[in-house]
Design a protein around this motif. Sequence first.
Motif: not given
Length: 94
Positions: A5, A7-8, A15, A46, A61, A78, A82-85
Amino acid sequence: MAVAQVSSAPSREHYDAVRKHLDLDARRPDGMLVHAASELPSGEVRIVDVYETREALESFAQSRLFPAFAAAGVEEIAMRGDRPVAYEAFDLIV
């Protein structure tokens, strides 16, 4: 099959705030194989996580990551990013 995964986080500050609540060093999530975070020149962070299964990733999660967002006061921030991929890994060397 392992799942990677990407994510950012908007900044190192965000973070670190979430990371403090997760305490990954003392309480490593079940199924986590790898966690890495890098600060980009823009200041964004990242994050790459690799889990044994998608179920292990989703369990982490729901049970720990989303509550850590709330505890750190960054839940709204959060959810704006961008959504986590997540992708199934076809090759993994640990």
